[in-house]
Design an enzyme around this catalytic site. Structure first.
Site, mmCIF file in Angstrom:
data_model
loop_
_atom_site.group_PDB
_atom_site.id
_atom_site.type_symbol
_atom_site.label_atom_id
_atom_site.label_comp_id
_atom_site.label_asym_id
_atom_site.label_seq_id
_atom_site.Cartn_x
_atom_site.Cartn_y
_atom_site.Cartn_z
ATOM 1 N N LYS A 154 0.842 -1.188 0.000
ATOM 2 C CA LYS A 154 0.000 0.000 0.000
ATOM 3 C C LYS A 154 0.883 1.247 0.000
ATOM 4 C CE LYS A 154 -4.157 -1.923 0.483
ATOM 5 N NZ LYS A 154 -5.299 -1.671 -0.422
ATOM 6 N N ASP A 178 -0.527 -0.748 -4.627
ATOM 7 C CA ASP A 178 -1.884 -0.212 -4.558
ATOM 8 C C ASP A 178 -1.823 1.168 -3.911
ATOM 9 O OD1 ASP A 178 -4.547 0.322 -4.389
ATOM 10 O OD2 ASP A 178 -5.069 -1.424 -3.172
ATOM 11 N N GLU A 204 -2.207 -0.717 -8.921
ATOM 12 C CA GLU A 204 -3.657 -0.780 -8.728
ATOM 13 C C GLU A 204 -4.192 0.598 -8.330
ATOM 14 O OE1 GLU A 204 -6.875 -3.108 -5.863
ATOM 15 O OE2 GLU A 204 -4.872 -3.947 -6.152
ATOM 16 N N ASP A 229 -9.745 -0.597 -9.385
ATOM 17 C CA ASP A 229 -10.411 -1.073 -8.174
ATOM 18 C C ASP A 229 -11.580 -0.147 -7.859
ATOM 19 O OD1 ASP A 229 -11.305 -1.867 -5.696
ATOM 20 O OD2 ASP A 229 -9.367 -1.834 -4.707
ATOM 21 N N LYS A 251 -14.411 -6.647 -6.464
ATOM 22 C CA LYS A 251 -14.629 -6.840 -5.029
ATOM 23 C C LYS A 251 -16.079 -7.304 -4.845
ATOM 24 C CE LYS A 251 -10.643 -5.069 -3.408
ATOM 25 N NZ LYS A 251 -10.570 -3.715 -2.845
#
EC number: 5.1.1.-
Length: 336
Positions: A154, A178, A204, A229, A251
């Site tokens: 992240k 991400d 991402e 995403d 998701k």
């Protein structure tokens, strides 16, 4: 059919930080559907970005309890189509319910979900393990705590490249990045050049979800693939992502469950997009459901249960990225 709702507050092993928030606990709703001696389980976690809470999900499900409990032998597709009009404002609740119904349906048929869908598990992808934002020292420590073949890192800080360079010194694992909407177009294009040198596989959602012009610019010029995403929530979003992203991260909680999730994956494949499913810090209940989609995926991020201090269920197991299914039918889940 009987509907049972359970509320949990899942404690995380470490404070989990992304570009927009930090959490130590993850509220979660577990839905159980009981019929003819069988139980099916589903899960959805709360999420402030999508303005959803566990109490809200429970209220919405209670409002249609009579309709749910009157269901008899509908297929999962028929059940989802019947319930969707009542829960289209709360996809998270719909996800937990749909997941539980798919699980129950497969158990009644005496099959695992992937068997019911006629998927071959011979070439399942490995899951990554997520390293949340922290000091470089803490991120290195988290990585060393669990050696893994693929790490999802992240980012969205002022020292993103330094973080990845520091982590790279301690492992040869594949890196995925991400940024959770935390970068600009220029940052993304420039960062991609350096990150590719550091063994990063893809980026991402670097830009804000609605910055479609920016996504198009990044799509044209990034030296690394870009996976959507936050820009890919429901079924209609998949087609929008073509020519803006190289792949989509589906998701289940955002799209309303396994039933629409499977359709999104199929649509993405038709459009030539890479396919991925991600998690939202679910327990083994939600993670086990994701596992049955693996044969259709290029990438998967299903480490949610590994991030918990204590799990609430048994089901699939993970070992150095590899998924092993439970011997039980359906998703294979049992609550502890």
């Amino acid at each position: 059919m009987e509907l049972i709702l359970r509320e949990y507050n899942l404690k995380l092993k470490h404070t989990f930080t992304i570009s927009r928030e930090s959490i130590d606990f993850q509220p979660s709703l577990i839905v159980e559907l009981k019929s003819d001696g069988f139980s099916g389980f589903g899960e959805a976690t709360s999420n402030p970005y999508y303005k959803t809470t566990v109490p809200m999900m429970m209220i919405h499900l209670e409002k249609i309890r009579t309709l749910i409990e009157a269901t008899k032998n509908e297929t999962p597709e028929e059940f989802w189509a019947m319930i969707h009009p009542y829960l289209q404002h709360d996809m998270f609740a719909l996800c937990a319910l749909d997941m539980a119904y798919n699980d129950l349906y497969a158990r009644k048929k005496g099959k695992k979900l992937y068997e019911l869908w006629d998927y071959s598990i011979d070439k399942n992808p490995l899951t990554d393990y997520t390293i949340g934002i922290a000091s470089i020292e803490k991120m290195v420590a988290k990585m060393k705590e669990l050696p893994w073949p693929i790490y999802k890192i992240k980012l969205g800080t002022k020292e993103d490249l330094a973080i990845v360079a520091a982590l790279r010194k301690h492992t040869n694992a594949v890196f995925r990045i991400d940024a959770n909407c935390g970068w600009t177009v220029e940052e993304t294009i420039n960062n991609a050049i350096e990150l590719k040198k550091l063994g990063v596989e893809f980026l991402e959602q670097p830009l804000k979800a609605d910055n479609w012009e920016g996504h198009k610019e990044v799509f044209k010029h990034s030296v690394l693939p870009i996976i959507a995403d936050e820009s890919c929530i429901i079924e209609e979003d998949v087609a929008k992502c073509q020519y803006h992203f190289h792949g989509v991260n589906v998701k289940l909680v955002k799209c309303g469950g396994l039933t629409p999730g499977r359709r999104m994956i199929e649509e993405a494949k038709k459009l030539g997009l890479k396919t991925m499913v991600g998690c939202m810090a679910e327990s083994t209940v939600g993670i086990s459901a994701i596992a049955h989609l693996l044969p259709q995926l290029d990438f998967v991020d299903m480490d949610g249960a590994l991030l918990l201090a204590e799990d609430i269920a048994t089901g699939i197991t993970l070992d150095f990225g590899k998924i092993t299914y439970s011997d039980r039918n359906g998703t294979g889940v049992t609550l502890i």
